[in-house]
Each structure stands twice: as structure tokens, then as C-alpha cells.
Scaffold this motif. Structure first.
Motif, mmCIF file in Angstrom:
data_model
loop_
_atom_site.group_PDB
_atom_site.id
_atom_site.type_symbol
_atom_site.label_atom_id
_atom_site.label_comp_id
_atom_site.label_asym_id
_atom_site.label_seq_id
_atom_site.Cartn_x
_atom_site.Cartn_y
_atom_site.Cartn_z
ATOM 1 N N SER A 299 0.662 -8.238 -3.073
ATOM 2 C CA SER A 299 1.026 -6.933 -3.619
ATOM 3 C C SER A 299 1.178 -5.974 -2.459
ATOM 4 O O SER A 299 0.798 -6.289 -1.326
ATOM 5 N N GLY A 300 1.705 -4.784 -2.770
ATOM 6 C CA GLY A 300 1.759 -3.747 -1.747
ATOM 7 C C GLY A 300 0.349 -3.386 -1.287
ATOM 8 O O GLY A 300 -0.619 -3.551 -2.039
ATOM 9 N N TRP A 301 0.219 -2.935 -0.038
ATOM 10 C CA TRP A 301 -1.086 -2.568 0.540
ATOM 11 C C TRP A 301 -1.081 -1.082 0.898
ATOM 12 O O TRP A 301 -0.042 -0.609 1.389
ATOM 13 N N PRO A 302 -2.104 -0.321 0.713
ATOM 14 C CA PRO A 302 -3.311 -0.732 0.000
ATOM 15 C C PRO A 302 -3.038 -0.781 -1.494
ATOM 16 O O PRO A 302 -2.117 -0.143 -1.966
ATOM 17 N N ARG A 303 -3.843 -1.560 -2.226
ATOM 18 C CA ARG A 303 -3.578 -1.725 -3.655
ATOM 19 C C ARG A 303 -3.843 -0.439 -4.403
ATOM 20 O O ARG A 303 -4.733 0.299 -4.072
#
Ligand code: CDM
Ligand code: ATP
Length: 303
Positions: A299-303
Motif C-alpha cells: 500500500s502507499g506509505w505511510p498507511r
């Protein structure tokens, strides 16, 4: 106030090049200007940096137990980008690189995920906290650009800007509007080989594609969605397949399984965008079955 003995722990995220456009070098053999939408993902190396005045620089590197594609970490510590970042920071600060660095890695090497660059950016961010004010902001971003094309974005991501339009030789990092709707989700597939970045740029020069990059189009795509950004393409995809023909076979196997697969950076990692975490997990399972290669959902970071 002395910060000796203080430790900083932080995460160094991998990046995806959602699209990557490449221009010709100004002179033969020179570096290529790029335009890319880069996004940080939750595939991270863990860094601990402890200031130890008078004790010198040390670097310990291991793979985390959860690493999906560990390979030998066999280059000398002195050549590691994390080490070089510490030396560059200390030289700029007019001090000694008295810091103990411990890296627990998960980001595959030579995979176009910018792992070494993320580690270097992490060291700059950590030393900036351990020697507060010793290096001015503009000098810090200059150090990042000097270490590699992906380091300025990684530094911006670690400091809270995980999605950007990146231009120049990586030093021009501008915020990009976050696509509407769900966040970034993808499956990653890790081929058993890396792609040497220099050879891939050389293959690009042998057959440069027509077309110009357009920041306006990139911003419009960001407003349309993650898939619209990816649809702008990767100019290094064909050159990477020319350098590593087995990469084309991985893409073909994924297409055969109904997966729309793309290459990040100069390869070899392949990504498949998904609408949510469950779809990403499903795509990773299907990708693993179709290729026999390690595949994970991110997933994209940070969640
Ligand atoms: C492909 C990307 O990952 C896209 O984000 C980056 O542009 C790669 O940049 P990088 O990690 O800084 O690449 P390096 O590993 O330092 O560069 C290896 C070699 O790739 C070529 N290179 C790299 C970056 C660039 N903008 N133009 C180039 O021509 C140069 O021959 C260089 O000697
Ligand atoms: N801390 C580091 N982690 C990984 N690789 C490093 C590091 N320091 C130096 N290197 C060298 O850089 C090579 C590739 O690094 P990296 O994994 O960052 O490539 P990449 O993900 O393909 O990067 P890019 O997307 O910038 O092309 C390694 O094979 C190794 O020789």
C-alpha cells in the motif's frame, strides 16, 4: 546540547515510479533528465542510527526475516549508499561521522525500488536529528541529490511528502495532488535477477522513443487516478526488457493471467495496481502462481 548516545529509529520506504519519462542526455555519456510520479510504499528498510562521539562510523546490514527476495549484501560497507550518506553529512557539517548505523532490509536490491537511495535518505534524515542545525536545509537536499537520482524523493517521503512529481536528475521534487478515492494499492513481483540501471539507460539511448514529457499532463492524470498516472508509461520498460529478456517473459506470463503489469524504474520489479488491499492480495497470489516468483501486496506509505 550534545546528542551523544542518542538513537534515532526510522523507516526508509521503497518507491514506485508510477510513470517515468526520460529525456536525452545533454552530452553523450551524460545523465538523463527524468520526469516521474514517485510514490512511497509500505515496503521499508528499518534504520537505527546512534550517535557515538569519538567512536567513528559503523554499518551493520542484514535482511529482515520477512524479506521476500534476499540476495547477498556483499559490497564493501564503504561503498554502501548509507555509509556514503553519513560521510557526506559529516563533511558538510564539519564534524566526524560518529554514528553507528544498523539496517534491517526488506527492499530487494537492483529492483528499481530505490532501496539503497531510501537507506541513504534515512541516514541524512537521522543525522539531521542527531546533529540538529549542523547542515542547512538547502545543503541537506543538495547532499541528497549528490548521492543519487532517487535520494531527494526518498528524503521528502521520510519527511512527510510521500507522493511527488520528480524532475531534473531527481532533485526537483514537487508535491503532486493525491488521486481521488482509495489510496495506492498494488501487487509487486520480484524476478530472480536485477536490472543494472546504467545498462538500461544505455539501451534507452540505442533506441530512444519519440515524445516529450509534460508536467501539466502528469498533474491532470493525478487528478484522474492512480491508473491514469500509470498509463503515462515507463520509458525504461522496453530498454529493461532488452537488457534482461527474461523480464518480457514475466510480463507475458502476467498478461496471460489477466494482470496489467508494469515495470518500476529501470526494473526488474513489476507492479500491478489494485483498487484495495484485498484486490492487491488477490493479484499477488495470482501473480505468484503465474510466474513462480515471490509476489507481495503493498500500500502507499505511510498507511
Ligand atoms: C531509474 C530511476 O530509478 C528512476 O527513478 C533513477 O533515475 C535511477 O537513478 P540512480 O539510482 O541515481 O541511478 P544510479 O544507480 O546512480 O546510476 C547508474 C547509472 O545510470 C545512468 N543514469 C542514472 C540516472 C539518470 N537520471 N540518468 C542516467 O543516465 C548513469 O549511467 C549512471 O551511472
Ligand atoms: N544500502 C544499499 N542497499 C541496496 N543497494 C545498495 C546500497 N548501497 C549501495 N548499493 C548498491 O546499489 C545497487 C542497487 O541498489 P538499489 O537496490 O538501490 O537499486 P534499484 O532499486 O534498482 O535503484 P534504482 O531504482 O535507483 O535504479 C546494489 O546492487 C548495490 O551494489
Amino acid at each position: 546540547m550534545s546528542k551523544a548516545g542518542e538513537a534515532v529509529v526510522l523507516r526508509c520506504p521503497a518507491k514506485l515510479n508510477l510513470f517515468l519519462h526520460v529525456g536525452p542526455p545533454a552530452e553523450a555519456g551524460g545523465r538523463h533528465p527524468v520526469l516521474s510520479a514517485m510514490a512511497a510504499i509500505d515496503l521499508v528498510d528499518d534504520l537505527e542510527a546512534e550517535r557515538r562521539d569519538g567512536a567513528g562510523l559503523s554499518l551493520a546490514r542484514t535482511w529482515a526475516a520477512s524479506a521476500a527476495a534476499p540476495t547477498p549484501l556483499d559490497w564493501p560497507a564503504e561503498r554502501d549508499l548509507a555509509w556514503r550518506a553519513a560521510e557526506a553529512f559529516a563533511a558538510e557539517a564539519g564534524t566526524r561521522p560518529d554514528v553507528r548505523l544498523t539496517l534491517s532490509k526488506r527492499i530487494p536490491c537492483g529492483g528499481g525500488l530505490g532501496g539503497g537511495s531510501a537507506d541513504a535518505a534515512g541516514v541524512l534524515a537521522a543525522m539531521d536529528r542527531l546533529w540538529p542545525g549542523a547542515v542547512e536545509e538547502a545543503a541537506l537536499t543538495g547532499l541528497a541529490a549528490g548521492l543519487g537520482s532517487d535520494v531527494p524523493f526518498a528524503l521528502a517521503a521520510i519527511r512527510g511528502r510521500p507522493l511527488a512529481l520528480v524532475g531534473g536528475f531527481g532533485e526537483a521534487v514537487q508535491p503532486l495532488p493525491r488521486p481521488p478515492g482509495a489510496g495506492l494499492h498494488a501487487a509487486l513481483v520480484f524476478p530472480a535477477f536485477g536490472c543494472p540501471t546504467g545498462s538500461v539507460f544505455a539501451a534507452f539511448d540505442a533506441a530512444p522513443p519519440a515524445g516529450r514529457s509534460d508536467p501539466g499532463k502528469a498533474r491532470a492524470a493525478a487528478e484522474a487516478g492512480w491508473r491514469a498516472l500509470a498509463a503515462l508509461g515507463n520509458a525504461l520498460a522496453e530498454p529493461a526488457c532488452a537488457v534482461r529478456p527474461a523480464l518480457r517473459r514475466v510480463l507475458e506470463a502476467l498478461a496471460g493471467a489477466g494482470l496489467d503489469a508494469r515495470i518500476t524504474g529501470s526494473g526488474s520489479t513489476v507492479f500491478v495496481l489494485a483498487e484495495d488491499a484485498a484486490q492487491a492480495a488477490d493479484a499477488a497470489r495470482r501473480a505468484g502462481a503465474a510466474t513462480g516468483l515471490p509476489a507481495v501486496a503493498v500500500s502507499g506509505w505511510p498507511r
